[in-house]
Design an enzyme around this catalytic site. Structure first.
Site, PDB file in Angstrom:
ATOM      1  N   LYS A 227       4.288  -7.030   0.247  1.00 49.23           N
ATOM      2  CA  LYS A 227       3.610  -5.980   1.026  1.00 49.23           C
ATOM      3  C   LYS A 227       2.106  -6.030   0.762  1.00 49.23           C
ATOM      4  O   LYS A 227       1.666  -5.861  -0.377  1.00 49.23           O
ATOM      5  CB  LYS A 227       4.178  -4.608   0.635  1.00 49.23           C
ATOM      6  CG  LYS A 227       3.385  -3.415   1.205  1.00 49.23           C
ATOM      7  CD  LYS A 227       4.008  -2.059   0.853  1.00 49.23           C
ATOM      8  CE  LYS A 227       3.085  -0.893   1.202  1.00 49.23           C
ATOM      9  NZ  LYS A 227       3.653   0.432   0.868  1.00 49.23           N
ATOM     10  N   ASP A 232      -3.812   2.338   1.656  1.00 49.42           N
ATOM     11  CA  ASP A 232      -2.830   3.201   2.312  1.00 49.42           C
ATOM     12  C   ASP A 232      -3.352   4.634   2.314  1.00 49.42           C
ATOM     13  O   ASP A 232      -3.169   5.381   1.351  1.00 49.42           O
ATOM     14  CB  ASP A 232      -1.480   3.107   1.584  1.00 49.42           C
ATOM     15  CG  ASP A 232      -0.398   3.917   2.287  1.00 49.42           C
ATOM     16  OD1 ASP A 232      -0.667   4.406   3.411  1.00 49.42           O
ATOM     17  OD2 ASP A 232       0.713   4.038   1.732  1.00 49.42           O
ATOM     18  N   LYS A 239      -2.417  11.068   3.430  1.00 46.19           N
ATOM     19  CA  LYS A 239      -2.074  11.422   2.050  1.00 46.19           C
ATOM     20  C   LYS A 239      -3.053  12.468   1.520  1.00 46.19           C
ATOM     21  O   LYS A 239      -4.195  12.543   1.980  1.00 46.19           O
ATOM     22  CB  LYS A 239      -2.193  10.180   1.149  1.00 46.19           C
ATOM     23  CG  LYS A 239      -1.065   9.187   1.284  1.00 46.19           C
ATOM     24  CD  LYS A 239      -1.239   8.081   0.266  1.00 46.19           C
ATOM     25  CE  LYS A 239      -0.179   6.994   0.396  1.00 46.19           C
ATOM     26  NZ  LYS A 239       1.182   7.463   0.116  1.00 46.19           N
ATOM     27  N   ASP A 250      -2.015  -0.829  -2.961  1.00 51.18           N
ATOM     28  CA  ASP A 250      -0.841  -0.952  -2.106  1.00 51.18           C
ATOM     29  C   ASP A 250      -0.645  -2.365  -1.551  1.00 51.18           C
ATOM     30  O   ASP A 250       0.282  -2.610  -0.786  1.00 51.18           O
ATOM     31  CB  ASP A 250      -0.920   0.087  -0.972  1.00 51.18           C
ATOM     32  CG  ASP A 250       0.448   0.633  -0.595  1.00 51.18           C
ATOM     33  OD1 ASP A 250       1.370   0.520  -1.425  1.00 51.18           O
ATOM     34  OD2 ASP A 250       0.582   1.157   0.524  1.00 51.18           O
ATOM     35  N   ASP A 309       3.074   7.288   7.015  1.00 51.49           N
ATOM     36  CA  ASP A 309       2.866   6.893   5.616  1.00 51.49           C
ATOM     37  C   ASP A 309       3.994   5.985   5.115  1.00 51.49           C
ATOM     38  O   ASP A 309       3.901   5.422   4.030  1.00 51.49           O
ATOM     39  CB  ASP A 309       2.750   8.161   4.750  1.00 51.49           C
ATOM     40  CG  ASP A 309       2.124   7.876   3.396  1.00 51.49           C
ATOM     41  OD1 ASP A 309       1.588   6.763   3.213  1.00 51.49           O
ATOM     42  OD2 ASP A 309       2.177   8.771   2.530  1.00 51.49           O
ATOM     43  N   GLU A 311       4.643   3.059   6.003  1.00 49.37           N
ATOM     44  CA  GLU A 311       4.151   1.898   6.749  1.00 49.37           C
ATOM     45  C   GLU A 311       4.624   0.575   6.159  1.00 49.37           C
ATOM     46  O   GLU A 311       4.733  -0.418   6.871  1.00 49.37           O
ATOM     47  CB  GLU A 311       2.618   1.935   6.812  1.00 49.37           C
ATOM     48  CG  GLU A 311       1.875   1.413   5.577  1.00 49.37           C
ATOM     49  CD  GLU A 311       2.148   2.186   4.288  1.00 49.37           C
ATOM     50  OE1 GLU A 311       2.507   3.369   4.392  1.00 49.37           O
ATOM     51  OE2 GLU A 311       1.994   1.602   3.199  1.00 49.37           O
ATOM     52  N   ARG A 313       7.486  -0.523   5.014  1.00 47.01           N
ATOM     53  CA  ARG A 313       8.734  -1.057   5.573  1.00 47.01           C
ATOM     54  C   ARG A 313       8.523  -1.585   6.993  1.00 47.01           C
ATOM     55  O   ARG A 313       9.205  -2.491   7.442  1.00 47.01           O
ATOM     56  CB  ARG A 313       9.832   0.018   5.503  1.00 47.01           C
ATOM     57  CG  ARG A 313       9.522   1.259   6.268  1.00 47.01           C
ATOM     58  CD  ARG A 313      10.392   2.441   5.848  1.00 47.01           C
ATOM     59  NE  ARG A 313       9.905   3.094   4.646  1.00 47.01           N
ATOM     60  CZ  ARG A 313      10.477   4.166   4.102  1.00 47.01           C
ATOM     61  NH1 ARG A 313      11.574   4.690   4.623  1.00 47.01           N
ATOM     62  NH2 ARG A 313       9.972   4.696   3.008  1.00 47.01           N
TER      63      ARG A 313
HETATM   64  N1  BES Z   1       2.449   3.100  -0.818  1.00 43.56           N
HETATM   65  C1  BES Z   1       3.289   4.241  -0.738  1.00 43.56           C
HETATM   66  C2  BES Z   1       4.264   4.373  -1.902  1.00 43.56           C
HETATM   67  C3  BES Z   1       3.742   4.521  -3.293  1.00 43.56           C
HETATM   68  C4  BES Z   1       3.107   5.678  -3.671  1.00 43.56           C
HETATM   69  C5  BES Z   1       4.021   3.557  -4.231  1.00 43.56           C
HETATM   70  C6  BES Z   1       2.684   5.826  -4.982  1.00 43.56           C
HETATM   71  C7  BES Z   1       3.596   3.692  -5.526  1.00 43.56           C
HETATM   72  C8  BES Z   1       2.928   4.833  -5.913  1.00 43.56           C
HETATM   73  C9  BES Z   1       4.128   4.216   0.552  1.00 43.56           C
HETATM   74  O1  BES Z   1       3.558   3.573   1.644  1.00 43.56           O
HETATM   75  C10 BES Z   1       4.417   5.615   0.913  1.00 43.56           C
HETATM   76  O2  BES Z   1       3.485   6.317   1.194  1.00 43.56           O
HETATM   77  N2  BES Z   1       5.687   5.994   0.896  1.00 43.56           N
HETATM   78  C11 BES Z   1       6.098   7.319   1.214  1.00 43.56           C
HETATM   79  C12 BES Z   1       7.326   7.227   2.087  1.00 43.56           C
HETATM   80  C13 BES Z   1       7.723   8.528   2.710  1.00 43.56           C
HETATM   81  C14 BES Z   1       6.660   8.968   3.700  1.00 43.56           C
HETATM   82  C15 BES Z   1       9.049   8.372   3.397  1.00 43.56           C
HETATM   83  C16 BES Z   1       6.429   8.018  -0.110  1.00 43.56           C
HETATM   84  O3  BES Z   1       6.976   7.388  -1.010  1.00 43.56           O
HETATM   85  O4  BES Z   1       6.097   9.194  -0.226  1.00 43.56           O
HETATM   86 ZN    ZN Z   2       2.105   2.122   1.231  1.00 47.20          ZN
HETATM   87 ZN    ZN Z   3       2.341   4.933   2.817  1.00 48.10          ZN
END
Ligand code: BES
Ligand code: ZN
Ligand code: ZN
Length: 462
Positions: A227, A232, A239, A250, A309, A311, A313
């Site tokens: 990824k 992000d 966020k 990210d 957010d 993104e 996947r």
């Molecule tokens: N990059 C983030 C996940 C992340 C956050 C990894 C903090 C490590 C530390 C990812 O893109 C994300 O924002 N995921 C969301 C998914 C949700 C919106 C379904 C999450 O984990 O809150």
């Molecule tokens: Zn992310």
């Molecule tokens: Zn994200």
């Protein structure tokens, strides 16, 4: 040679003696009186991680004693590298399973500093490496890769956008004659990568798909996908400031697969390697994708964007489907995919999702040996319904506050045939504070474990 090591002759080097905590009483009793007294005066009892400097008769540092909890407790050597005073040191070997190779590796891992934007002088202690007894090419490859991964993660987003990652990939082309093909901007649409394009289109920096190939076509095919979200922001589902602060990291999945590529190529593993990196910035602008948009992904499935957010996947699914088309013998992906995986396992442990239990057992065992922990989490299919959408084949994010790392992994699984041996790593890639094996900041998770696993499966000819 890394600045933390020297290959000068070792006679004058100050020896470091690891003392087993459980053997302390016996060890103490067997020492000469001067040492006994110094140990008593300083209350050293060889507690794991405790360090004792021992002066010689003229006041110079003569020996270092360090407490270890067990014979495979080698992480403390990372701490020694940053705390010992200026000097050249050597490690006094212990019986197996204590490994001087691992102790030297810890020394190198702990010595890392990110110096691109703020100069700092290297740590003053140097470890003398005995070329005869240490596997130097392995040590150098693993350290070089880990330093590279950390540098890439630590570099601020302003200097680590998709085109910068592409430039980094060209280093593998130059150094190892890997072939690098790049699709970017509108060309992604032309090739059907609607989802990668859609996530990246809000940014002034064009999205990229970086495709690296290396190795003999006759060798088993291994494909790595990472990824590469260069920053992000969360997109329109922005966020919070607290959650956005470290989001330059990210793209750590991309950094990990580049680092793995470096080790595989420099050690010349008998693998036909492919690395795929979808690289985008998840940004906010008038061109950003919206909650409620429906993406026609390249594999054919339609995906409703319920959260911009989620993104990672969306870009990985197209790269994974492309990777799976060639039916590699092993397909691994690396991603900072969910906060939920961090809630479950904390910062240090990479979550592994796979339906192949043997792969999980082997990777976890490799992680244990390398002090690079991995934990197998389930692809529990009953949660798949949390990704149902009323208007598309799938929704990109579950509305449930539970099981977020699992639903993210289940989303990816939708794009990979059951016949493929696939493992998905969801990791933190960041030390929130300094550890013995590395300072605060970007970190490689599961990297050494995967290298160990690959070397077991695909040994190099001696
Ligand atoms: N990059 C983030 C996940 C992340 C956050 C990894 C903090 C490590 C530390 C990812 O893109 C994300 O924002 N995921 C969301 C998914 C949700 C919106 C379904 C999450 O984990 O809150
Ligand atoms: Zn992310
Ligand atoms: Zn994200």
């Amino acid at each position: 040679m890394f600045p933390c090591y020297t290959d000068q002759p070792t006679e004058k080097a100050i020896p470091i003696f690891p003392i087993l905590e459980g053997d302390f009483v016996q060890w103490h009793a067997s020492q000469e009186d001067r040492i006994k007294k110094w140990v008593e005066q300083t209350h050293f009892v060889a507690k794991s991680g405790a360090i004792l400097l021992y002066p010689g008769v003229t006041g110079e540092l003569e020996k270092v004693f360090v407490g270890i909890g067990s014979l495979d407790d080698w992480c403390v050597f990372g701490q020694l590298a940053v705390t010992l005073p200026q000097g050249v040191y050597k490690i006094h070997a212990l019986p197996e399973p204590f490994s001087v190779d691992f102790a030297a590796l810890a020394w190198g891992l702990g010595s890392y500093q990110f110096t691109v934007y703020k100069k700092s002088s290297p740590h003053k202690a140097k470890l003398s490496l005995d070329k005869e007894s240490i596997n130097l090419s392995y040590l150098h490859a693993v350290l070089q890769a880990t330093y590279w991964v950390r540098d890439l993660i630590n570099t601020p987003a302003q200097d680590m956008m998709p085109h910068h990652i592409a430039d980094q990939a060209l280093f593998l082309e130059k150094t190892f004659l890997a072939q690098v093909a790049i699709l970017k901007g509108e060309a992604l649409l032309g090739a059907g990568y609607n989802s990668i394009y859609t996530v990246g289109r809000g940014s002034v920096h064009a999205p990229h798909l970086i495709d690296i190939r290396w190795g003999d076509k006759g060798h088993p095919k291994v494909t790595l996908v990472g990824k590469g979200v260069c920053f992000d922001s969360g997109g329109l589902d922005l966020k919070s400031a607290a959650n956005m602060g470290t989001m330059k990291k990210d793209m750590a999945g991309a950094a990990h697969v580049l680092g793995l590529g470096y080790v595989i190529m420099s050690l010349n593993l008998p693998i036909c390697l492919r690395i795929l990196i979808p690289a985008v910035e998840n940004s906010v602008s008038g061109a950003s994708y919206h909650p409620g948009d429906i993406i026609r992904t390249r594999p054919g499935k339609s995906v409703e964007v319920t959260n911009t957010d989620a993104e990672g996947r969306l870009i990985l699914c197209e790269a994974l489907e492309e990777a799976a088309k060639e039916a590699p013998e092993l397909l691994l992906d690396f991603a900072t995919l969910t906060g939920a995986a961090r809630v479950a396992l904390g910062t240090d442990i990479a979550a592994l999702f796979t339906d192949d239990n043997q792969l999980a057992v082997d990777l976890m065992a490799a992680g244990e040996k390398e002090k690079d922990p991995i934990w197998h989490l389930p692809l529990y299919t009953a949660y798949k319904k949390l990704l149902d959408s009323k208007v598309a084949d799938l929704s990109n994010a579950s509305s449930s506050p539970y099981g977020g790392a699992i639903t993210a992994a289940l989303f990816l699984k939708e794009f990979i045939p059951h016949t493929i041996k696939w493992g998905h790593f969801d990791m933190m890639a960041w030390n929130t504070s300094g550890r013995s094996l590395g300072p605060e900041g970007g970190e490689a998770n599961a990297l050494r474990a995967v290298i160990h696993y690959l070397l077991d499966c695909y040994p190099t000819k001696q």
